[in-house]
Every structure is written in structure tokens, then in C-alpha cells.
Design a protein around this motif. Structure first.
Motif, short mmCIF file in Angstrom:
data_model
loop_
_atom_site.label_atom_id
_atom_site.label_comp_id
_atom_site.label_asym_id
_atom_site.label_seq_id
_atom_site.Cartn_x
_atom_site.Cartn_y
_atom_site.Cartn_z
N ARG A 72 0.85 -1.18 0.00
CA ARG A 72 0.00 0.00 0.00
C ARG A 72 0.89 1.24 0.00
NH1 ARG A 72 -2.64 -3.22 4.31
NH2 ARG A 72 -4.14 -4.56 3.23
N GLY A 133 -8.58 -12.03 -1.91
CA GLY A 133 -9.71 -11.44 -1.23
C GLY A 133 -11.02 -12.04 -1.69
N ASP A 135 -13.35 -10.59 -3.04
CA ASP A 135 -13.73 -10.00 -4.32
C ASP A 135 -12.94 -10.59 -5.49
OD1 ASP A 135 -11.24 -8.95 -3.75
OD2 ASP A 135 -11.82 -6.85 -4.08
N HIS A 137 -9.60 -10.44 -5.84
CA HIS A 137 -8.30 -9.80 -6.13
C HIS A 137 -7.18 -10.66 -5.54
CE1 HIS A 137 -8.14 -8.21 -1.95
NE2 HIS A 137 -6.83 -8.16 -2.17
N SER A 140 -2.11 -7.07 -5.35
CA SER A 140 -2.98 -5.89 -5.36
C SER A 140 -3.52 -5.65 -6.76
CB SER A 140 -2.25 -4.64 -4.84
OG SER A 140 -2.34 -4.54 -3.44
N PHE A 142 -6.50 -5.36 -8.46
CA PHE A 142 -7.90 -5.10 -8.15
C PHE A 142 -8.66 -4.70 -9.42
CE2 PHE A 142 -6.23 -4.50 -3.88
CZ PHE A 142 -7.28 -4.84 -3.04
N PRO A 164 -7.38 0.92 -6.96
CA PRO A 164 -8.55 0.05 -6.84
C PRO A 164 -9.85 0.85 -7.01
CG PRO A 164 -7.03 -0.30 -5.01
CD PRO A 164 -6.60 0.95 -5.71
N PRO A 168 -10.96 -0.68 -1.31
CA PRO A 168 -11.28 -1.61 -0.22
C PRO A 168 -11.56 -0.85 1.07
CG PRO A 168 -9.23 -2.21 -1.34
CD PRO A 168 -9.60 -0.85 -1.83
N ASP A 169 -12.57 -1.28 1.80
CA ASP A 169 -12.94 -0.59 3.04
C ASP A 169 -11.85 -0.67 4.09
OD1 ASP A 169 -15.41 0.12 2.00
OD2 ASP A 169 -16.43 -1.66 2.78
N ASN A 170 -11.14 -1.81 4.12
CA ASN A 170 -10.16 -2.02 5.20
C ASN A 170 -8.85 -1.28 4.96
OD1 ASN A 170 -9.47 -3.70 3.04
ND2 ASN A 170 -8.43 -5.16 4.38
N PRO A 172 -8.29 1.82 2.26
CA PRO A 172 -8.66 2.62 1.10
C PRO A 172 -7.52 3.49 0.59
CG PRO A 172 -9.53 3.63 3.09
CD PRO A 172 -8.85 2.36 3.53
#
Length: 234
Positions: A72, A133, A135, A137, A140, A142, A164, A168-170, A172
């Protein structure tokens, strides 16, 4: 389609022992064959018990280079930093730990800087260890404006910046990730997942292959090396 072998576990300790043992074997085989090993480890909290198990193994870490599969774009001391978790465990053991991220504010520039760094490294990777994940992914890679380029099987890029969409909520934030072509060039690929929901997602994505809307499905469609998938069925 690559050859895939599933390893299912209903006990977390058994899975930790199995994954750590196989990774140790891969590293030691690379050391025996070439005198060094270059490996990519995932981020997040799921790999941490396996990291701890590996750290206690009798591995000649000073000959091992570790990169993240992705990271990240955050400060290196952030709780969201993948490389910080990896470095905390393996740097004291003598491993060479190479970060992806840079001070570039723009995620495309950060991706270009990471790619340049990887282009200067020994290649191919001896191991890419992936998670996934819900979703679909992986690393990373995405859904979003960079997905097609990240998944391009003919790309010569080893890393790419990723925005992305949706975030992602966790976590962002923008990312830097290994490309699908870099992953596909590895000598060994293994995947660890937890939960029957993730298993169902991964099975569906693999079955859909390159028609899948999920990044992991398109990635698997272009893999040629055998893949071991370790699933904790909880």
C-alpha cells in the motif's frame, strides 16, 4: 490452464506447518541450486503465523531476498504497510528485504519506480506466495482502471501502480503490485486462503478462467507452472 493441487485443512496449526515446511523446501532447493533465493511474500495478517514459523527454521536467510507481492502507498511505519511486517521479522535474521513503495505521491510514478527496482534484480522469482480477497483480487491486482494492464500476460513490467475501484474498506489507499506476467514467470506459485467462502470464490474464478471478471481467475488462466493451493476450511 496450469496444474493445480488443493490441500485442505481443518486445523490451522497443521496448515501453518505444511505451508512453512513447503516454503522452507523451496528456499533451500534454490540455495542448493543457485546459492541464493528470491521470493515474494504477501501482506496482511493471515501470513503472520507462517512467517513466525519460518523465522524459527534453520534457513540461511543471508542468502535470501524477500520482496512483497504488493504494498500500500503508505508510510513505512504505517500499520497498513506490508513491507514493514515482513522486514520486522526477516531483517533481524539477515534476509535482504526490498520495499516496493517510494515517496512518489502519484501511484503511477510509484509503480514505475518499483518496476525499475525489480528490473535490476535477479529473475525469475523462486517463489510467489499469494493470498486472495473475497472480491477475487490477488496481490494488489484489483478491479479498476489498471486491472487490464496489470493482468496483461505479455507485459514486460514486473510491477505496476494500482488504483482500486472501488477502494477496499479495510485499506482505502492506492497500491503497487507485481504484475500477472511477473507472477507467471516465477518458478513456484502457492496460494493460501482461509474459509469456505474464499474457496468457493477461487474455485469459481479458476473455472471461469480468462472469461472471469475476477483478477485471480484471469491470472490463473495464464499460469503455466503448477500451483499449490492451501485452504483452511473453517
Amino acid at each position: 490452464m496450469t496444474e493445480i493441487e488443493w490441500w485442505d485443512f481443518d486445523n490451522s496449526e497443521e496448515m501453518i506447518d505444511a505451508v512453512a515446511g513447503d516454503i522452507q523446501f523451496i528456499i533451500e532447493s534454490a540455495l542448493d541450486a543457485r546459492g541464493s533465493a528470491v521470493i515474494a511474500f504477501p501482506g496482511g495478517n493471515t501470513p503472520m503465523p507462517i512467517f513466525d514459523k519460518l523465522a524459527s527454521a534453520a534457513i540461511k536467510w543471508k542468502y535470501v531476498t524477500i520482496i512483497p507481492t504488493d504494498d500500500r502507498l503508505v508510510a513505512v511505519d504505517s500499520d497498513l504497510s506490508n513491507i514493514a511486517k515482513i522486514a520486522k521479522i526477516f531483517l533481524p535474521l539477515g534476509a535482504r528485504v526490498i520495499p516496493f513503495t517510494s515517496d512518489a505521491a502519484d501511484y503511477n510514478l510509484a509503480g514505475s519506480a518499483a518496476d525499475a527496482r525489480l528490473q535490476d534484480m535477479a529473475w525469475p522469482l523462486d517463489l510467489v506466495w499469494l493470498g486472495m480477497g473475497l472480491d477475487g483480487h490477488t496481490a494488489s491486482i484489483f478491479p479498476g482502471p489498471d486491472m487490464d494492464e496489470a493482468l496483461d500476460p505479455k507485459s514486460e513490467k514486473r510491477a505496476i501502480g494500482v488504483l482500486p475501484d472501488p477502494m477496499p474498506d479495510n485499506a482505502p489507499v492506492n497500491r503497487v503490485s507485481l504484475t500477472a506476467s511477473a507472477i507467471a514467470s516465477a518458478r513456484t506459485v502457492l496460494v493460501t486462503i482461509e474459509g469456505l467462502n474464499k474457496k468457493s470464490v477461487l474455485e469459481k474464478a479458476i473455472a471461469e478462467a480468462d472469461s472471469s471478471e475476477m483478477p485471480v481467475g484471469q491470472l490463473f488462466a495464464n499460469l503455466t507452472v503448477p500451483v499449490d493451493i492451501y485452504c483452511l476450511e473453517k
